[in-house]
Design a protein around this motif. Structure first.
Motif, mmCIF file in Angstrom:
data_model
loop_
_atom_site.group_PDB
_atom_site.id
_atom_site.type_symbol
_atom_site.label_atom_id
_atom_site.label_comp_id
_atom_site.label_asym_id
_atom_site.label_seq_id
_atom_site.Cartn_x
_atom_site.Cartn_y
_atom_site.Cartn_z
ATOM 1 N N LEU A 108 57.364 22.681 27.359
ATOM 2 C CA LEU A 108 56.069 22.568 28.037
ATOM 3 C C LEU A 108 56.055 23.350 29.348
ATOM 4 C CD1 LEU A 108 53.266 21.292 27.983
ATOM 5 C CD2 LEU A 108 54.229 19.349 29.214
ATOM 6 N N VAL A 109 57.135 23.301 30.105
ATOM 7 C CA VAL A 109 57.208 24.061 31.362
ATOM 8 C C VAL A 109 57.174 25.560 31.073
ATOM 9 C CG1 VAL A 109 58.717 24.622 33.304
ATOM 10 C CG2 VAL A 109 58.343 22.239 32.664
ATOM 11 N N ILE A 110 57.913 25.996 30.055
ATOM 12 C CA ILE A 110 57.888 27.419 29.667
ATOM 13 C C ILE A 110 56.484 27.809 29.211
ATOM 14 C CG2 ILE A 110 58.764 29.067 27.958
ATOM 15 C CD1 ILE A 110 61.442 27.534 28.098
ATOM 16 N N HIS A 111 55.844 26.944 28.464
ATOM 17 C CA HIS A 111 54.478 27.200 27.977
ATOM 18 C C HIS A 111 53.505 27.374 29.148
ATOM 19 C CE1 HIS A 111 51.200 26.972 25.078
ATOM 20 N NE2 HIS A 111 50.607 26.074 25.846
ATOM 21 N N LEU A 112 53.615 26.530 30.139
ATOM 22 C CA LEU A 112 52.729 26.640 31.311
ATOM 23 C C LEU A 112 53.009 27.909 32.108
ATOM 24 C CD1 LEU A 112 52.656 22.930 32.499
ATOM 25 C CD2 LEU A 112 50.850 24.211 31.360
ATOM 26 N N MET A 113 54.275 28.285 32.225
ATOM 27 C CA MET A 113 54.604 29.524 32.942
ATOM 28 C C MET A 113 54.053 30.741 32.199
ATOM 29 S SD MET A 113 58.467 28.484 34.173
ATOM 30 C CE MET A 113 59.005 30.151 34.340
ATOM 31 N N ILE A 114 54.140 30.730 30.875
ATOM 32 C CA ILE A 114 53.585 31.828 30.080
ATOM 33 C C ILE A 114 52.071 31.871 30.232
ATOM 34 C CG2 ILE A 114 53.204 32.609 27.708
ATOM 35 C CD1 ILE A 114 56.041 31.642 27.074
ATOM 36 N N ALA A 115 51.422 30.718 30.258
ATOM 37 C CA ALA A 115 49.962 30.681 30.407
ATOM 38 C C ALA A 115 49.530 31.268 31.745
ATOM 39 C CB ALA A 115 49.459 29.252 30.260
ATOM 40 N N VAL A 116 50.242 30.926 32.817
ATOM 41 C CA VAL A 116 49.902 31.465 34.139
ATOM 42 C C VAL A 116 50.138 32.972 34.173
ATOM 43 C CG1 VAL A 116 50.599 31.442 36.566
ATOM 44 C CG2 VAL A 116 50.272 29.298 35.347
ATOM 45 N N ALA A 117 51.239 33.428 33.593
ATOM 46 C CA ALA A 117 51.526 34.864 33.553
ATOM 47 C C ALA A 117 50.486 35.605 32.717
ATOM 48 C CB ALA A 117 52.925 35.100 32.992
ATOM 49 N N LEU A 118 50.049 34.997 31.626
ATOM 50 C CA LEU A 118 49.041 35.629 30.780
ATOM 51 C C LEU A 118 47.717 35.788 31.511
ATOM 52 C CD1 LEU A 118 48.445 36.701 27.921
ATOM 53 C CD2 LEU A 118 47.836 34.386 27.275
ATOM 54 N N VAL A 119 47.321 34.772 32.245
ATOM 55 C CA VAL A 119 46.091 34.864 33.038
ATOM 56 C C VAL A 119 46.220 35.954 34.089
ATOM 57 C CG1 VAL A 119 44.668 33.634 34.715
ATOM 58 C CG2 VAL A 119 45.365 32.498 32.622
ATOM 59 N N ALA A 120 47.370 36.031 34.754
ATOM 60 C CA ALA A 120 47.565 37.048 35.791
ATOM 61 C C ALA A 120 47.518 38.453 35.205
ATOM 62 C CB ALA A 120 48.903 36.806 36.496
ATOM 63 N N VAL A 121 48.152 38.671 34.063
ATOM 64 C CA VAL A 121 48.168 40.010 33.457
ATOM 65 C C VAL A 121 46.781 40.400 32.980
ATOM 66 C CG1 VAL A 121 49.061 41.324 31.483
ATOM 67 C CG2 VAL A 121 50.601 39.956 32.856
ATOM 68 N N VAL A 122 46.042 39.465 32.432
ATOM 69 C CA VAL A 122 44.680 39.783 31.982
ATOM 70 C C VAL A 122 43.796 40.137 33.173
ATOM 71 C CG1 VAL A 122 42.599 38.759 30.969
ATOM 72 C CG2 VAL A 122 44.791 38.494 29.834
ATOM 73 N N LEU A 123 43.967 39.420 34.283
ATOM 74 C CA LEU A 123 43.150 39.722 35.461
ATOM 75 C C LEU A 123 43.532 41.044 36.124
ATOM 76 C CD1 LEU A 123 42.793 36.206 37.106
ATOM 77 C CD2 LEU A 123 41.065 37.513 35.869
ATOM 78 N N LEU A 124 44.759 41.507 35.919
ATOM 79 C CA LEU A 124 45.172 42.789 36.486
ATOM 80 C C LEU A 124 44.581 43.982 35.741
ATOM 81 C CD1 LEU A 124 48.961 42.303 37.326
ATOM 82 C CD2 LEU A 124 47.093 42.696 38.925
ATOM 83 N N GLN A 125 44.190 43.794 34.508
ATOM 84 C CA GLN A 125 43.705 44.903 33.707
ATOM 85 C C GLN A 125 42.335 45.366 34.198
ATOM 86 O OE1 GLN A 125 43.819 43.968 29.566
ATOM 87 N NE2 GLN A 125 46.011 43.526 29.594
ATOM 88 N N LYS A 126 42.110 46.659 34.036
ATOM 89 C CA LYS A 126 40.837 47.249 34.435
ATOM 90 C C LYS A 126 39.792 46.940 33.386
ATOM 91 C CE LYS A 126 38.817 51.712 35.509
ATOM 92 N NZ LYS A 126 39.046 53.160 35.554
ATOM 93 N N SER A 127 38.613 46.541 33.852
ATOM 94 C CA SER A 127 37.548 46.228 32.912
ATOM 95 C C SER A 127 36.985 47.520 32.331
ATOM 96 C CB SER A 127 36.448 45.424 33.601
ATOM 97 O OG SER A 127 35.830 46.209 34.593
ATOM 98 N N GLU A 128 36.525 47.447 31.087
ATOM 99 C CA GLU A 128 35.998 48.625 30.406
ATOM 100 C C GLU A 128 34.657 49.067 30.980
ATOM 101 O OE1 GLU A 128 37.242 50.551 27.897
ATOM 102 O OE2 GLU A 128 39.135 49.490 28.148
ATOM 103 N N GLY A 129 33.762 48.127 31.226
ATOM 104 C CA GLY A 129 32.431 48.493 31.679
ATOM 105 C C GLY A 129 32.360 48.771 33.164
ATOM 106 N N GLY A 130 33.263 48.276 33.916
ATOM 107 C CA GLY A 130 33.215 48.451 35.354
ATOM 108 C C GLY A 130 32.103 47.667 36.007
ATOM 109 N N ALA A 131 31.639 46.625 35.374
ATOM 110 C CA ALA A 131 30.515 45.864 35.884
ATOM 111 C C ALA A 131 30.874 45.105 37.157
ATOM 112 C CB ALA A 131 30.032 44.880 34.822
ATOM 113 N N LEU A 132 32.142 44.798 37.323
ATOM 114 C CA LEU A 132 32.542 44.076 38.521
ATOM 115 C C LEU A 132 32.641 44.993 39.740
ATOM 116 C CD1 LEU A 132 35.271 41.727 37.048
ATOM 117 C CD2 LEU A 132 32.912 41.189 37.581
ATOM 118 N N GLY A 133 32.769 46.278 39.512
ATOM 119 C CA GLY A 133 32.802 47.224 40.620
ATOM 120 C C GLY A 133 34.102 47.219 41.393
ATOM 121 N N MET A 134 35.165 46.699 40.813
ATOM 122 C CA MET A 134 36.435 46.673 41.544
ATOM 123 C C MET A 134 37.558 47.210 40.679
ATOM 124 S SD MET A 134 36.943 42.587 41.580
ATOM 125 C CE MET A 134 38.411 42.139 40.703
#
Length: 128
Positions: free
Chosen positions: A6-32
């Motif tokens: 469960l602890v490993i699962h939670l660490m993977i979930a947090v890392a997955l969220v961080a990696v997804v948020l680091l990716q550049k959006s395709e549409g650029g709608a966020l402007g960042m």
């Protein structure tokens, strides 16, 4: 074992969220997204995009594997069935309720206390 997974699962979930948020959006709608100029070249270019995509895929695979492992561990644990199946110290032979109280003497459940020996007759017409 389940706690470690469960602890490993939670660490993977947090890392997955961080990696997804680091990716550049395709549409650029966020402007960042950090376009072509400025930003110092950090996390720009095709190589970094491939690295983030592969990291996301690997983390997603690990997330699914730990989810399945947690499900298997939960199903194989030594539990005595459902919460509804467990007895809370009551026996199968319930004692009769005391006269006039409508409640069992000892060890009864709420449902047993609601059962009455003879229901009160309902009035046939309104009494004025």
């Amino acid at each position: 074992m389940a706690t470690v997974v469960l602890v490993i699962h939670l660490m993977i979930a947090v890392a997955l969220v961080a990696v997804v948020l680091l990716q550049k959006s395709e549409g650029g709608a966020l402007g960042m997204g950090g376009g072509g100029s400025g930003g110092g070249g950090f996390l720009t270019g095709r190589g970094t995009a491939n690295l983030l995509t592969r990291t996301t895929a690997a983390l997603a695979g690990c997330f699914f594997m730990t989810s399945i492992l947690l499900t298997i561990i939960a199903n194989n644990s030594d539990r005595a069935g459902s919460v509804f199946d467990r007895n809370s110290g009551t026996t199968t032979e319930q004692s009769a309720p005391a006269e006039g109280t409508g409640a069992p003497e000892t060890g009864g459940s709420l449902l047993d206390s609601l059962k009455l020996d003879s229901p009160a007759p309902l009035p046939s017409s309104p009494q004025n």
